[in-house]
Design an enzyme around this catalytic site. Structure first.
Site, mmCIF file in Angstrom:
data_model
loop_
_atom_site.group_PDB
_atom_site.id
_atom_site.type_symbol
_atom_site.label_atom_id
_atom_site.label_comp_id
_atom_site.label_asym_id
_atom_site.label_seq_id
_atom_site.Cartn_x
_atom_site.Cartn_y
_atom_site.Cartn_z
ATOM 1 N N ASP A 8 0.865 -1.177 0.000
ATOM 2 C CA ASP A 8 0.000 0.000 0.000
ATOM 3 C C ASP A 8 0.902 1.228 0.000
ATOM 4 O O ASP A 8 2.074 1.150 0.391
ATOM 5 C CB ASP A 8 -0.877 -0.041 1.251
ATOM 6 C CG ASP A 8 -1.776 1.160 1.392
ATOM 7 O OD1 ASP A 8 -2.228 1.695 0.364
ATOM 8 O OD2 ASP A 8 -2.027 1.565 2.544
ATOM 9 N N ASP A 173 -1.779 -0.856 5.927
ATOM 10 C CA ASP A 173 -2.130 -0.436 7.285
ATOM 11 C C ASP A 173 -3.627 -0.558 7.569
ATOM 12 O O ASP A 173 -4.062 -0.257 8.685
ATOM 13 C CB ASP A 173 -1.676 1.009 7.531
ATOM 14 C CG ASP A 173 -2.424 2.007 6.659
ATOM 15 O OD1 ASP A 173 -2.629 1.717 5.464
ATOM 16 O OD2 ASP A 173 -2.798 3.086 7.161
#
Length: 212
Positions: A8, A173
């Site tokens: 990400d 996350d």
């Protein structure tokens, strides 16, 4: 054996500052900010531009209507870039080290044209390098018109990279994104925004590659 690592962007490679983004959009005149903006997935016109349902120009016009005045594209980008707290050099150095060890690096990000205009430019790392200098492939929500945690987004990566999820690690996350990846068979790591997750990743890779 792990061959591919999927990352990400916001909250992992780049540290996110949610409060600064909220402050900047509020400065443009946007009210009820919390209902629009989220650290992981946006809603309304914010989600629409990240999912590719509307263009950057259509977003600018729609946001101008919401705040009651004509905004420029630069004002919109400035507000979006409030999310960008920093790109820690330690993360970029790790990406280089992983590549040196032969791992294929893939980016999978919910993002938008305003953020990517910066990230795909030489301003990204402050030394003339862009995301393209650190990753082998980029899978961006606004281009593919799908967002995490949709399984379809992960499937684009599986098909495009011709990878076996059992031979890949996904680093994000967002707990919902991690759960979606696990359902498809990815190994995962879920660091907190801004954390130094380098040792955790090396340890995970050593364990999965049988080096413990």
């Amino acid at each position: 054996m792990i061959k591919t690592i999927v990352f990400d962007l916001g909250g992992v490679i780049m540290t996110i500052d949610q409060n600064e983004a909220l402050r900047r959009f509020a400065g443009l005149g946007l009210t009820d900010i919390d209902k629009w903006l989220d650290p992981y997935t946006q809603t309304g016109i914010f989600g629409d531009v990240e999912e590719g349902k509307i263009t950057a120009e259509e977003f600018r016009k729609a946001l101008s209507e919401l705040v009651g005045r004509e905004l420029t594209a630069k004002e919109c980008q400035y507000a979006w870039l409030g999310y960008r707290k920093e790109v820690p050099a330690r993360n970029l150095e790790l990406l280089k080290a992983l590549r040196d060890k032969g791992y294929r690096l893939v980016l999978l990000s919910n993002t938008n044209p305003f953020m990517m205009d910066w990230a795909l430019s030489g301003d990204f790392d402050g030394q003339g390098g862009s995301l393209n200098d650190y990753f082998d492939s980029l899978y961006l929500s606004f281009r593919l018109k799908v967002m995490k945690p949709s399984a379809q987004f992960f499937q684009y990566v599986i098909d495009g990279e011709q990878l076996n999820p059992a031979e890949a690690v996904f680093v994000d996350d967002g707990p919902r994104n991690i759960a979606a990846a696990q359902q498809l068979g990815f190994h995962t790591l879920c660091p907190a925004n801004g954390a130094d997750w380098r040792d955790d990743l090396w340890q995970l890779l050593d364990r999965l590659n049988g080096k413990d």
